[in-house]
Design a protein around this motif. Structure first.
Motif, PDB file in Angstrom:
ATOM      1  N   GLY A  72       0.685  -1.200  -0.127  1.00 15.53           N
ATOM      2  CA  GLY A  72      -0.044  -0.114  -0.040  1.00 15.53           C
ATOM      3  C   GLY A  72       0.894   1.173   0.001  1.00 15.53           C
ATOM      4  N   SER A  73       0.366   2.206  -0.347  1.00 10.66           N
ATOM      5  CA  SER A  73       1.171   3.632  -0.337  1.00 10.66           C
ATOM      6  C   SER A  73       1.407   4.053   1.254  1.00 10.66           C
ATOM      7  N   ASP A  74       0.672   3.590   2.214  1.00  7.72           N
ATOM      8  CA  ASP A  74       0.974   3.793   3.346  1.00  7.72           C
ATOM      9  C   ASP A  74       2.377   3.390   3.730  1.00  7.72           C
ATOM     10  N   TYR A 114      -4.606  13.905   5.038  1.00  9.61           N
ATOM     11  CA  TYR A 114      -4.827  12.474   5.411  1.00  9.61           C
ATOM     12  C   TYR A 114      -4.298  12.593   6.779  1.00  9.61           C
ATOM     13  N   TYR A 141      -0.647  10.578   8.377  1.00 14.69           N
ATOM     14  CA  TYR A 141       0.666  11.453   8.432  1.00 14.69           C
ATOM     15  C   TYR A 141       0.929  11.757   9.758  1.00 14.69           C
ATOM     16  N   ALA A 194      -0.452  15.895   0.029  1.00 18.25           N
ATOM     17  CA  ALA A 194      -1.481  15.048  -0.772  1.00 18.25           C
ATOM     18  C   ALA A 194      -2.137  16.136  -1.798  1.00 18.25           C
ATOM     19  N   PRO A 251      -7.038  15.213   0.540  1.00 15.81           N
ATOM     20  CA  PRO A 251      -8.340  15.040   1.559  1.00 15.81           C
ATOM     21  C   PRO A 251      -8.295  16.064   2.577  1.00 15.81           C
ATOM     22  N   ASP A 308       1.813  12.909  -2.216  1.00 11.26           N
ATOM     23  CA  ASP A 308       0.994  11.824  -2.256  1.00 11.26           C
ATOM     24  C   ASP A 308      -0.387  11.957  -3.246  1.00 11.26           C
ATOM     25  N   ALA A 346      -2.570   9.842  -4.012  1.00 16.30           N
ATOM     26  CA  ALA A 346      -3.330   8.677  -4.088  1.00 16.30           C
ATOM     27  C   ALA A 346      -4.667   8.559  -5.080  1.00 16.30           C
ATOM     28  N   TYR A 347      -5.092   9.866  -5.133  1.00 21.14           N
ATOM     29  CA  TYR A 347      -6.475  10.110  -6.088  1.00 21.14           C
ATOM     30  C   TYR A 347      -6.242  10.786  -7.365  1.00 21.14           C
ATOM     31  N   THR A 383      -0.933   4.834  -5.232  1.00 15.38           N
ATOM     32  CA  THR A 383      -1.629   3.733  -4.704  1.00 15.38           C
ATOM     33  C   THR A 383      -2.331   2.873  -5.855  1.00 15.38           C
ATOM     34  N   SER A 399      -4.947   1.299  -4.613  1.00 16.78           N
ATOM     35  CA  SER A 399      -5.960   1.097  -3.780  1.00 16.78           C
ATOM     36  C   SER A 399      -7.399   1.637  -4.459  1.00 16.78           C
ATOM     37  N   LYS A 400      -7.023   2.759  -5.050  1.00 22.64           N
ATOM     38  CA  LYS A 400      -8.196   3.523  -5.387  1.00 22.64           C
ATOM     39  C   LYS A 400      -8.704   3.275  -7.014  1.00 22.64           C
ATOM     40  N   ARG A 459      -3.118  -4.183  -1.006  1.00 21.50           N
ATOM     41  CA  ARG A 459      -2.181  -3.292  -0.599  1.00 21.50           C
ATOM     42  C   ARG A 459      -0.908  -3.418  -1.594  1.00 21.50           C
ATOM     43  N   VAL A 460      -1.216  -2.572  -2.577  1.00 22.34           N
ATOM     44  CA  VAL A 460      -0.032  -2.172  -3.309  1.00 22.34           C
ATOM     45  C   VAL A 460       0.087  -0.494  -3.720  1.00 22.34           C
TER      46      VAL A 460
HETATM   47  C1  LIG Z   1      -4.149  10.643   0.523  1.00 21.82           C
HETATM   48  C2  LIG Z   1      -4.083   9.104   0.940  1.00 21.82           C
HETATM   49  N1  LIG Z   1      -2.801   8.679   0.764  1.00 21.82           N
HETATM   50  C3  LIG Z   1      -2.645   7.295   0.836  1.00 21.82           C
HETATM   51  C4  LIG Z   1      -3.709   6.523   1.210  1.00 21.82           C
HETATM   52  C5  LIG Z   1      -3.506   4.932   1.664  1.00 21.82           C
HETATM   53  O1  LIG Z   1      -3.242   4.437   0.177  1.00 21.82           O
HETATM   54  P1  LIG Z   1      -3.198   2.758   0.461  1.00 21.82           P
HETATM   55  O2  LIG Z   1      -4.232   2.024   0.499  1.00 21.82           O
HETATM   56  O3  LIG Z   1      -2.102   2.758  -0.732  1.00 21.82           O
HETATM   57  O4  LIG Z   1      -2.362   2.544   1.591  1.00 21.82           O
HETATM   58  C6  LIG Z   1      -5.045   7.226   1.545  1.00 21.82           C
HETATM   59  C7  LIG Z   1      -6.148   6.186   1.598  1.00 21.82           C
HETATM   60  O5  LIG Z   1      -7.306   6.482   2.078  1.00 21.82           O
HETATM   61  C8  LIG Z   1      -5.245   8.418   1.234  1.00 21.82           C
HETATM   62  O6  LIG Z   1      -6.277   9.140   1.493  1.00 21.82           O
END
Ligand SMILES: Cc1ncc(COP(=O)(O)O)c(C=O)c1O
Length: 348
Positions: free
Chosen positions: A83-85, A109, A112, A149, A153, A178, A180-181, A204, A206-207, A215-216
């Protein structure tokens, strides 16, 4: 007394969105993709499952190569994460000594803050304006690492590009953007990696690639930065199945681009419909929208929707206590959400 580190004791811990144990909810609370990945990605899964006795590839070679082709970077510039986490955590442990400073926006997010606290870092937050946007670059000379990010978010809009550029230019430490979106928008920040030697972009699957359960994620930067981060990650940080399905998804770019477009068009319809139902709604570059009902408390709306089996996200953060965050679902899911909202509004 157990020797629990002070910084761990003082951390409430990350609160993830609810994952209900039943399937009767319309789940619009954790920004998952409402569309399944193509069936073909499972074609070689059986073969992989037969190899579970063996450790996976420690450096996720095929996955990083596939990501490199899609992203336009070399394999040496890409680190794969659980996951990117995982990438966020690796960056923290690579660049920040406990006690040193990590900077990020407020709100953003919330992970952090959790990981920075657990790491024992000093936290510096910079408030966004009343529209949750930047009024100026994010400057924090003492920060070893800045998490930003974009889209950010809970707003879901890209940050001002000029300010973000200046943030990278003026940073004395590393800036992790970041993304992610990002696939639900028209912009990205790849050029920042080429322009500045202190920038990492995280992505990520994930989305946008419908693989939240696997989890990639990725960190993309210079080979020098990636080499250092590579020392910090867990030795087998992605399992066999995650590597296989992640690699396979990259073979279906056209399919995914189609669903990103679909999510964007549903998002626009959702925003317009909520505005008609007397919500204040921000525009969004992501697969979620931030909306404030003008006729009911947001926390109350969250509860009433949940009672009717529609899950959205409510945050106790003071700046967004009168908002709910709604993930863009399928058209049918959004129709149901709107139908329930309309009923609640009529009852109010
Ligand atoms: C801004 C942001 N970064 C990272 C993530 C986490 O992504 P991942 O599922 O790849 O760990 C999220 C998940 O909600 C997110 O909102």
């Amino acid at each position: 007394m157990l020797p629990i580190r002070d910084c761990v004791q003082q951390t409430p811990g990350y609160v993830p969105g609810e994952q209900p144990q039943t399937t009767d909810y319309i789940k619009l609370n954790t920004n998952e993709n409402p569309y399944a990945p193509p069936d073909e990605i499972f074609n070689n899964l059986e073969e992989e499952l037969k190899k579970v006795r063996l450790y996976p590839d420690p450096v996720s070679t095929k996955l990083r190569k596939a990501a490199g082709e899609v992203f336009g970077f070399s394999y040496e510039q890409i680190l794969a994460g659980n996951g990117s986490d995982d990438i966020l955590n690796i960056a923290l442990r690579t660049f920040v000594n406990p006690g040193e400073t990590v900077a990020f926006l407020d709100p953003t997010y919330s992970l952090y803050e959790t990981i920075a606290k657990v790491h024992g870092a000093t936290i510096k937050t910079i408030s966004t304006n009343e529209k949750f946007e930047l009024d100026s670059p994010l400057i924090c000379p003492e920060a070893k690492l800045i998490f930003v990010a974009s889209p950010n978010p809970p707003l879901g809009k890209h940050l001002n590009r000029k300010y973000l550029k200046e943030t990278c230019e003026k940073a004395t430490g590393v800036v992790l953007i970041d993304e992610a979106y990002v696939d639900f928008s028209d912009e990205d920040h790849w050029e920042f990696i080429k322009e500045y030697d202190n920038v990492i972009v995280s992505r990520t699957m994930s989305k946008s690639y419908s693989l939240a359960g696997m989890r990639v994620g990725f960190g993309i930067s210079s080979p020098e930065i990636i080499e250092e981060m590579n020392k910090v990650r867990d030795s087998y940080n992605l399992d066999r199945i995650a590597q296989t399905l992640g690699t396979n998804c990259f073979q279906f770019e056209d399919y995914f681009k189609g669903i990103w477009q679909q999510v964007r068009s549903t998002r626009n319809r959702l925003i317009a419909s909520l505005r008609n139902l007397d919500f204040f709604v921000f525009d969004s570059d992501a697969n979620f929208v931030l909306a404030s009902p003008q006729w009911i408390e947001a926390s109350n709306l969250y509860t009433k929707l949940k009672e009717r089996k529609v899950l959205v996200r409510y945050f106790k953060h003071p700046r967004i206590s009168n908002y709910v965050r709604i993930t863009v679902g399928t058209d049918a899911e959004i129709d149901r959400l709107l139908e329930v909202v309309e009923q609640l509004k009529n009852e109010s």
